[in-house]
Design a protein around this motif. Structure first.
Motif, PDB file in Angstrom:
ATOM      1  N   UNK A  65       0.298  -1.200   0.419  1.00 34.14           N
ATOM      2  CA  UNK A  65       0.437  -0.250   0.021  1.00 34.14           C
ATOM      3  C   UNK A  65       0.307   1.946   0.294  1.00 34.14           C
ATOM      4  N   UNK A  66       0.709   2.086  -0.804  1.00 32.79           N
ATOM      5  CA  UNK A  66       1.737   3.288  -0.889  1.00 32.79           C
ATOM      6  C   UNK A  66       1.095   4.403   0.191  1.00 32.79           C
ATOM      7  N   UNK A  67       2.195   5.371   0.228  1.00 36.02           N
ATOM      8  CA  UNK A  67       1.691   6.382   0.871  1.00 36.02           C
ATOM      9  C   UNK A  67       0.881   7.588   0.435  1.00 36.02           C
ATOM     10  N   UNK A  68      -0.369   7.971   0.780  1.00 40.48           N
ATOM     11  CA  UNK A  68      -1.315   8.434   0.520  1.00 40.48           C
ATOM     12  C   UNK A  68      -2.329   7.001  -0.576  1.00 40.48           C
ATOM     13  N   UNK A  69      -2.511   5.817  -0.200  1.00 42.24           N
ATOM     14  CA  UNK A  69      -3.556   5.606  -0.950  1.00 42.24           C
ATOM     15  C   UNK A  69      -4.618   5.733  -1.413  1.00 42.24           C
ATOM     16  N   UNK A  70      -4.817   5.750  -2.778  1.00 44.99           N
ATOM     17  CA  UNK A  70      -6.872   6.502  -3.250  1.00 44.99           C
ATOM     18  C   UNK A  70      -6.905   5.137  -2.786  1.00 44.99           C
ATOM     19  N   UNK A  71      -8.503   5.650  -3.018  1.00 40.54           N
ATOM     20  CA  UNK A  71      -9.480   4.750  -2.207  1.00 40.54           C
ATOM     21  C   UNK A  71      -9.669   3.030  -3.076  1.00 40.54           C
ATOM     22  N   UNK A  72     -10.078   2.021  -2.496  1.00 42.31           N
ATOM     23  CA  UNK A  72      -9.510   0.925  -3.441  1.00 42.31           C
ATOM     24  C   UNK A  72     -11.230   0.827  -3.987  1.00 42.31           C
ATOM     25  N   UNK A  73     -11.924   0.539  -4.364  1.00 42.54           N
ATOM     26  CA  UNK A  73     -13.521   0.434  -4.835  1.00 42.54           C
ATOM     27  C   UNK A  73     -13.433  -0.701  -5.912  1.00 42.54           C
ATOM     28  N   UNK A  74     -14.296  -1.774  -5.393  1.00 44.43           N
ATOM     29  CA  UNK A  74     -15.502  -2.497  -6.118  1.00 44.43           C
ATOM     30  C   UNK A  74     -15.940  -2.470  -7.308  1.00 44.43           C
ATOM     31  N   UNK A 123      -9.036 -11.886 -11.768  1.00 51.08           N
ATOM     32  CA  UNK A 123      -8.413 -11.898 -13.189  1.00 51.08           C
ATOM     33  C   UNK A 123      -9.832 -11.380 -13.812  1.00 51.08           C
ATOM     34  N   UNK A 124      -9.285 -10.079 -14.491  1.00 54.04           N
ATOM     35  CA  UNK A 124     -10.539  -9.670 -15.995  1.00 54.04           C
ATOM     36  C   UNK A 124     -11.541  -8.827 -14.861  1.00 54.04           C
ATOM     37  N   UNK A 125     -11.247  -8.733 -13.645  1.00 49.44           N
ATOM     38  CA  UNK A 125     -12.645  -8.269 -12.804  1.00 49.44           C
ATOM     39  C   UNK A 125     -11.823  -6.067 -12.578  1.00 49.44           C
ATOM     40  N   UNK A 126     -13.172  -5.376 -12.484  1.00 40.52           N
ATOM     41  CA  UNK A 126     -12.335  -4.095 -12.303  1.00 40.52           C
ATOM     42  C   UNK A 126     -12.249  -3.662 -10.751  1.00 40.52           C
ATOM     43  N   UNK A 127     -11.497  -2.554 -10.874  1.00 41.08           N
ATOM     44  CA  UNK A 127     -11.094  -1.656  -9.762  1.00 41.08           C
ATOM     45  C   UNK A 127     -11.269  -0.604  -9.962  1.00 41.08           C
ATOM     46  N   UNK A 128     -11.290   0.425  -9.704  1.00 42.61           N
ATOM     47  CA  UNK A 128     -11.371   1.646  -9.174  1.00 42.61           C
ATOM     48  C   UNK A 128     -10.938   2.582  -8.365  1.00 42.61           C
ATOM     49  N   UNK A 129      -9.576   3.246  -8.421  1.00 43.56           N
ATOM     50  CA  UNK A 129      -8.674   3.701  -7.006  1.00 43.56           C
ATOM     51  C   UNK A 129      -9.884   5.746  -7.479  1.00 43.56           C
ATOM     52  N   UNK A 130      -9.879   5.996  -6.617  1.00 50.40           N
ATOM     53  CA  UNK A 130     -10.535   7.486  -6.600  1.00 50.40           C
ATOM     54  C   UNK A 130      -9.407   8.302  -5.266  1.00 50.40           C
ATOM     55  N   UNK A 131      -9.519   9.623  -5.921  1.00 47.09           N
ATOM     56  CA  UNK A 131      -8.263  10.747  -5.191  1.00 47.09           C
ATOM     57  C   UNK A 131      -9.918  11.528  -4.321  1.00 47.09           C
ATOM     58  N   UNK A 132      -9.757  10.750  -3.122  1.00 43.93           N
ATOM     59  CA  UNK A 132     -11.032  11.630  -2.940  1.00 43.93           C
ATOM     60  C   UNK A 132     -10.587  13.571  -2.698  1.00 43.93           C
TER      61      UNK A 132
END
Length: 400
Positions: free
Chosen positions: A27-36, A60-69
Motif C-alpha cells: 500500500x503506497x503512502x496516500x493510497x487511493x480509495x480502493x473500490x469494487x 482476473x479480468x475484474x475491475x477496480x476503481x482508484x479514487x482520490x476524493x
C-alpha cells in the motif's frame, strides 16, 4: 500429454491469476480509495473493498476503481482524481489506455478526504439524526464508512456505529499524518470547539465552578478529545482519518482516555482479529459527570457535557453474541461511591484485567446487552443480540 496440459494450466494460473495486493507493504503512502467496480449494462456499482487477512484480492479480468476524493486531489502524475483498472495478474493492472500499471505505484497527491453528511433518518427515539461519514467518490456516489447518531441542538452524541474487519485488522496501514478535527454537523465552529479543549479554557471553566485553587485541571490532568469510533478500528489511512470529527468525540479525562479506555479499544480489535469476523461496535456515553455537586461541562454555556460513563456495545456479527464494556470517566471518584448500574459480568465473559479496578485509569465493568439497554435506551430499535460474547482471546493483549 496430460502432464503437458497440466503444466500449461498451472503456468496460466501463475501468469493470469487473481490480482493480489499485500497489506500493508504493497500500500503506497496516500493510497487511493480502493473500490469494487461492477458494471451491469449502463449501471456501475461501487463499494469500498474489504481486504481478507493481509490480502486485497481482485479477480482476473475484474475491475477496480482508484479514487482520490477531496479538493485538488489527483492520482499522482495525472490530472485525474480517479482511474478504473482491469486486473491482469499479481499487482499488474491494465488502465483505460490499455497500458500495464503496477497498482503499488498509484497513489494520491494527499490522503483522500472524507465528508460528514447529515441524513434525514432519525435515531435514539427521534432525539437525533444519523450523520454518515464517508467519501464522495463521484457526483452521485457517496460511500459510508461509519455512522454517528447526533443532535446538534443539544450538541449531544448518542452513539457512533462502525464495523471492524476482523479478517484484516491485524494488517492495518499505520498512518501518522497530522490529525485535524472538524466540527461539521455541529452548531459551533471548529475554531470554537478547538478553543474549548485547550487547557486554559478548561482551567477557566473549573475555576468558575470551584475557585482559583481547583484541583481538577492541571498540566497532567485534563479533558482530552475522547474518540467514540477510534481511528485504529479501520484498515486504510483514509478510513482512519475519517474519524476526526468533533461529533465523534466527547470530553474524556486523559488518564482514562490513555488508560482503560484504550485497553477496551484494543480488546475489541483483538477479539475481532482473533475471531476473524466482522464485529459491530456501538460507542456512546451515559449520564453527566458530577464533581462536588456540580454538573461538569466543557464550556461555561453548559452545552457540551462531560460524560460520567463511556460504553462500547460489541457484537460478533457471525454468532450474534454481544457484550457491553463500560468505563467511568471520573479519576477522582472514591471506590465506595462507584455504583455499577447493571450486574458486572466481566468474569462470566472471561474478560480479566486487574487494571479495570484502577479508578484513575478509568474504573471498568461489563454488562449483558439486554440489561444495559433497559437503562441506556439509545441504540437502534432493530439492534439484536443473542448470547454473551466470550472475551477469552482478549487476555493476551493486556499490558500488566
Amino acid at each position: 500429454m496430460y502432464r503437458i496440459l497440466l503444466i500449461i494450466a498451472c503456468l496460466a494460473y501463475i501468469i493470469y491469476g487473481d490480482c493480489i495486493v499485500k497489506l500493508p507493504e504493497d500500500i503506497p503512502k496516500a493510497e487511493p480509495l480502493y473500490l469494487n467496480t461492477i458494471r451491469s449494462g449502463k449501471q456501475i456499482k461501487y463499494s469500498l473493498i474489504a481486504p481478507t487477512n493481509n490480502t486485497l484480492r481482485v479477480k482476473t479480468n475484474s475491475l477496480i476503481t482508484l479514487s482520490c476524493s477531496g479538493r485538488r486531489n489527483f492520482i499522482f502524475n495525472t490530472n485525474r482524481n480517479f482511474t478504473t483498472l482491469l486486473c491482469r495478474s499479481g499487482t499488474i493492472f491494465q488502465d483505460e489506455s490499455n497500458y500495464s500499471v503496477d497498482i503499488r505505484q498509484l497513489n494520491c497527491t494527499k490522503i483522500p478526504e472524507s465528508e460528514l453528511r447529515v441524513s434525514q433518518s432519525k435515531c435514539a427515539h427521534n432525539r437525533g439524526y444519523i450523520y454518515k461519514v464517508g467519501f464522495n467518490v463521484f457526483q452521485n456516489v457517496f460511500l459510508t464508512n461509519f455512522k454517528i447518531c447526533y443532535d446538534n441542538k443539544s450538541e449531544n452524541t448518542f452513539y457512533s456505529e462502525n464495523i471492524i474487519n476482523g479478517a484484516a485488522i491485524k494488517y492495518a496501514v499505520k498512518e501518522s499524518d497530522r490529525r485535524v478535527f472538524k466540527s461539521d454537523g455541529m452548531t459551533k465552529s471548529t475554531s470554537q470547539i478547538n478553543t474549548l479543549y485547550t487547557k486554559s479554557n478548561q482551567k477557566a471553566v473549573f475555576e468558575n465552578l470551584f475557585g482559583k485553587h481547583q484541583n481538577y485541571i492541571n498540566n497532567s490532568m485534563f479533558l482530552s478529545r475522547g474518540h467514540l469510533t477510534p481511528d485504529a478500528d479501520f484498515i486504510f489511512s483514509y478510513e482512519q482519518l475519517s474519524t476526526y470529527y468533533y461529533a465523534n468525540v466527547a470530553p474524556e479525562f486523559q488518564s482514562v482516555n490513555g488508560g482503560n479506555w484504550v485497553r477496551v479499544e484494543n480488546m475489541v480489535r483483538t477479539l475481532a482479529g482473533d475471531y476473524g469476523v466482522n464485529v459491530q461496535v456501538f460507542t456512546g456515553y451515559y449520564d453527566n459527570l458530577v464533581l462536588d455537586n456540580n454538573d461538569i461541562y466543557l464550556d461555561n454555556m453548559r452545552k457540551i457535557e462531560v460524560p460520567k460513563w463511556f460504553y462500547k456495545v460489541i457484537k460478533n456479527m457471525k454468532t450474534n453474541a454481544a457484550i457491553v464494556v463500560i468505563t467511568l470517566n471520573n479519576p477522582f471518584a472514591k471506590l465506595r461511591e462507584i455504583r455499577e448500574f447493571c450486574p458486572n459480568i466481566c468474569e462470566k465473559a472471561s474478560l480479566h484485567n486487574k487494571n479495570f479496578k484502577n479508578i484513575k485509569r478509568g474504573y471498568t465493568f461489563c454488562c449483558e446487552v439486554g440489561t444495559f439497554t433497559r437503562i441506556v435506551n439509545d441504540l437502534p430499535t432493530n439492534f439484536t443480540s443473542n448470547g454473551l460474547l466470550n472475551c477469552a482471546f482478549a487476555d493476551k493483549l493486556f499490558d500488566e
